[in-house]
Design a protein around this motif. Structure first.
Motif, PDB file in Angstrom:
ATOM      1  N   ALA A  64     -28.526 -23.035 -47.626  1.00  0.00           N
ATOM      2  CA  ALA A  64     -29.914 -23.481 -47.519  1.00  0.00           C
ATOM      3  C   ALA A  64     -29.899 -24.994 -47.362  1.00  0.00           C
ATOM      4  CB  ALA A  64     -30.701 -23.080 -48.767  1.00  0.00           C
ATOM      5  N   ARG A  65     -30.287 -25.431 -46.206  1.00  0.00           N
ATOM      6  CA  ARG A  65     -30.233 -26.864 -45.881  1.00  0.00           C
ATOM      7  C   ARG A  65     -28.792 -27.362 -46.008  1.00  0.00           C
ATOM      8  NH1 ARG A  65     -34.430 -25.910 -49.040  1.00  0.00           N
ATOM      9  NH2 ARG A  65     -33.423 -26.813 -50.862  1.00  0.00           N
ATOM     10  N   SER A  66     -28.544 -28.311 -46.904  1.00  0.00           N
ATOM     11  CA  SER A  66     -27.191 -28.858 -47.031  1.00  0.00           C
ATOM     12  C   SER A  66     -26.442 -28.265 -48.215  1.00  0.00           C
ATOM     13  CB  SER A  66     -27.266 -30.386 -47.196  1.00  0.00           C
ATOM     14  OG  SER A  66     -28.029 -30.736 -48.341  1.00  0.00           O
ATOM     15  N   PHE A  67     -27.025 -27.251 -48.877  1.00  0.00           N
ATOM     16  CA  PHE A  67     -26.402 -26.654 -50.056  1.00  0.00           C
ATOM     17  C   PHE A  67     -25.937 -25.231 -49.790  1.00  0.00           C
ATOM     18  CE2 PHE A  67     -28.888 -30.059 -51.922  1.00  0.00           C
ATOM     19  CZ  PHE A  67     -28.070 -30.517 -52.952  1.00  0.00           C
ATOM     20  N   PHE A  68     -24.835 -24.881 -50.431  1.00  0.00           N
ATOM     21  CA  PHE A  68     -24.350 -23.503 -50.422  1.00  0.00           C
ATOM     22  C   PHE A  68     -24.849 -22.804 -51.685  1.00  0.00           C
ATOM     23  CE2 PHE A  68     -21.398 -25.511 -47.558  1.00  0.00           C
ATOM     24  CZ  PHE A  68     -21.097 -24.533 -46.621  1.00  0.00           C
ATOM     25  N   THR A  69     -25.217 -21.549 -51.548  1.00  0.00           N
ATOM     26  CA  THR A  69     -25.611 -20.749 -52.703  1.00  0.00           C
ATOM     27  C   THR A  69     -24.680 -19.548 -52.819  1.00  0.00           C
ATOM     28  OG1 THR A  69     -27.186 -19.411 -51.421  1.00  0.00           O
ATOM     29  CG2 THR A  69     -28.035 -21.417 -52.475  1.00  0.00           C
ATOM     30  N   CYS A  70     -24.478 -19.118 -54.032  1.00  0.00           N
ATOM     31  CA  CYS A  70     -23.627 -17.952 -54.290  1.00  0.00           C
ATOM     32  C   CYS A  70     -24.350 -17.034 -55.263  1.00  0.00           C
ATOM     33  CB  CYS A  70     -22.289 -18.384 -54.886  1.00  0.00           C
ATOM     34  SG  CYS A  70     -21.191 -16.994 -55.304  1.00  0.00           S
ATOM     35  N   ASP A  71     -24.420 -15.758 -54.918  1.00  0.00           N
ATOM     36  CA  ASP A  71     -25.068 -14.750 -55.753  1.00  0.00           C
ATOM     37  C   ASP A  71     -24.035 -13.681 -56.096  1.00  0.00           C
ATOM     38  OD1 ASP A  71     -27.894 -13.650 -56.667  1.00  0.00           O
ATOM     39  OD2 ASP A  71     -26.787 -11.966 -55.811  1.00  0.00           O
TER      40      ASP A  71
ATOM     41  N   ALA B 278     -19.001 -24.271 -50.943  1.00  0.00           N
ATOM     42  CA  ALA B 278     -19.020 -22.864 -51.340  1.00  0.00           C
ATOM     43  C   ALA B 278     -18.186 -22.605 -52.586  1.00  0.00           C
ATOM     44  CB  ALA B 278     -18.524 -22.004 -50.177  1.00  0.00           C
ATOM     45  N   ASN B 279     -17.048 -23.274 -52.723  1.00  0.00           N
ATOM     46  CA  ASN B 279     -16.184 -23.050 -53.886  1.00  0.00           C
ATOM     47  C   ASN B 279     -16.889 -23.425 -55.187  1.00  0.00           C
ATOM     48  OD1 ASN B 279     -13.181 -22.272 -53.190  1.00  0.00           O
ATOM     49  ND2 ASN B 279     -13.841 -23.670 -51.574  1.00  0.00           N
ATOM     50  N   THR B 280     -17.561 -24.567 -55.187  1.00  0.00           N
ATOM     51  CA  THR B 280     -18.257 -25.008 -56.392  1.00  0.00           C
ATOM     52  C   THR B 280     -19.459 -24.119 -56.692  1.00  0.00           C
ATOM     53  OG1 THR B 280     -17.575 -27.277 -55.881  1.00  0.00           O
ATOM     54  CG2 THR B 280     -19.287 -27.004 -57.538  1.00  0.00           C
ATOM     55  N   ALA B 281     -20.132 -23.639 -55.649  1.00  0.00           N
ATOM     56  CA  ALA B 281     -21.259 -22.722 -55.851  1.00  0.00           C
ATOM     57  C   ALA B 281     -20.775 -21.436 -56.513  1.00  0.00           C
ATOM     58  CB  ALA B 281     -21.929 -22.410 -54.514  1.00  0.00           C
ATOM     59  N   PHE B 282     -19.620 -20.952 -56.084  1.00  0.00           N
ATOM     60  CA  PHE B 282     -19.045 -19.759 -56.710  1.00  0.00           C
ATOM     61  C   PHE B 282     -18.684 -20.022 -58.164  1.00  0.00           C
ATOM     62  CE2 PHE B 282     -15.078 -17.562 -57.939  1.00  0.00           C
ATOM     63  CZ  PHE B 282     -15.580 -16.278 -58.052  1.00  0.00           C
TER      64      PHE B 282
ATOM     65  N   HIS C 253     -21.975 -18.728 -65.067  1.00  0.00           N
ATOM     66  CA  HIS C 253     -23.172 -18.135 -65.652  1.00  0.00           C
ATOM     67  C   HIS C 253     -22.865 -16.737 -66.195  1.00  0.00           C
ATOM     68  CE1 HIS C 253     -26.084 -20.812 -63.094  1.00  0.00           C
ATOM     69  NE2 HIS C 253     -25.580 -21.445 -64.136  1.00  0.00           N
ATOM     70  N   ILE C 254     -22.098 -15.962 -65.421  1.00  0.00           N
ATOM     71  CA  ILE C 254     -21.726 -14.622 -65.876  1.00  0.00           C
ATOM     72  C   ILE C 254     -20.779 -14.713 -67.062  1.00  0.00           C
ATOM     73  CG2 ILE C 254     -20.369 -12.592 -65.241  1.00  0.00           C
ATOM     74  CD1 ILE C 254     -21.644 -12.636 -62.530  1.00  0.00           C
TER      75      ILE C 254
END
Length: 206
Positions: free
Chosen positions: A45-52, A72-76, A82-83
């Protein structure tokens, strides 16, 4: 354990996929001794990676984590942490639940429906057609009483204690959970309030 790693309109490197599979595999080995399924989805999204991350860790037990970062690595890492935090909080109960046998009560099935929006009332014109007969009016009202079902959804209603329901709500990062209270056999609801605390609605006798 089956781990599915995918990207929404982005290409994922083999190194990232390998890292995700290794990390999720270690997580499963630490907390679960039965097979489970994990879905890890990346997007941008824009300049950020998201991981779900969505993990199915046994019947009725779902874990969810979300992360966002410049890569992407840091988003993961953010989503996985969190989990991990939730798993550390409920370590013993999660492990016990994952080992539960088929003797557990089978969840009930609840259904929700999406109804078609009724048409707006049409006013008659002042040319002699303004007044409808009573029969026509009754027929129109009867048709509006039974709205058409345009979608139907089903969900399990598990048999839980209040503490188990709160645990599942937190692990799944959900806002609301419907369950049947093991103590009084009534339908109860736990939900996350605007201030972040957990609310509980007990429909049992006072």
């Amino acid at each position: 354990m089956h781990i599915h790693v995918s990207g929404k309109q982005i290409d994922l490197s083999d190194a990232l996929k390998h890292r995700v599979n290794t990390h999720m595999g270690n997580l499963a080995d630490r907390y679960f001794d039965k097979a489970l399924e994990a879905k890890v989805t990346f997007s941008k999204a824009r300049s950020f990676f998201t991981c779900d991350i969505n993990v199915h860790a046994g019947r009725g037990l779902t874990l969810r984590g979300e992360g966002e970062a410049a890569d992407a690595n840091t988003a993961f890492d953010d989503a996985a942490e969190h989990i991990a935090k939730r798993l550390r909080r409920y370590h013993r109960r999660v492990t016990s639940h994952a080992r539960a046998t088929k003797s557990d009560a089978i969840p009930e099935t609840g259904r929700s429906y999406v109804l078609q929006q009724p048409p707006p009332n049409k006013k008659g014109k002042a040319n002699g057609h303004a007044n409808k007969t009573q029969a026509a009016t009754d027929e129109a009202e009867e048709q509006e009483t039974y709205a058409a079902i345009i979608a139907e959804h089903t969900t399990d209603i598990p048999h839980l204690s209040v503490s188990e329901a709160v645990m599942r709500l937190d692990l799944a990062a959900s806002t609301i959970l419907l369950f049947r209270n093991r103590k009084n056999q009534q339908i109860n609801v736990v939900f996350r309030r605007d201030d972040g605390n957990i609310g509980w609605i007990d429909t049992g006798p006072s």
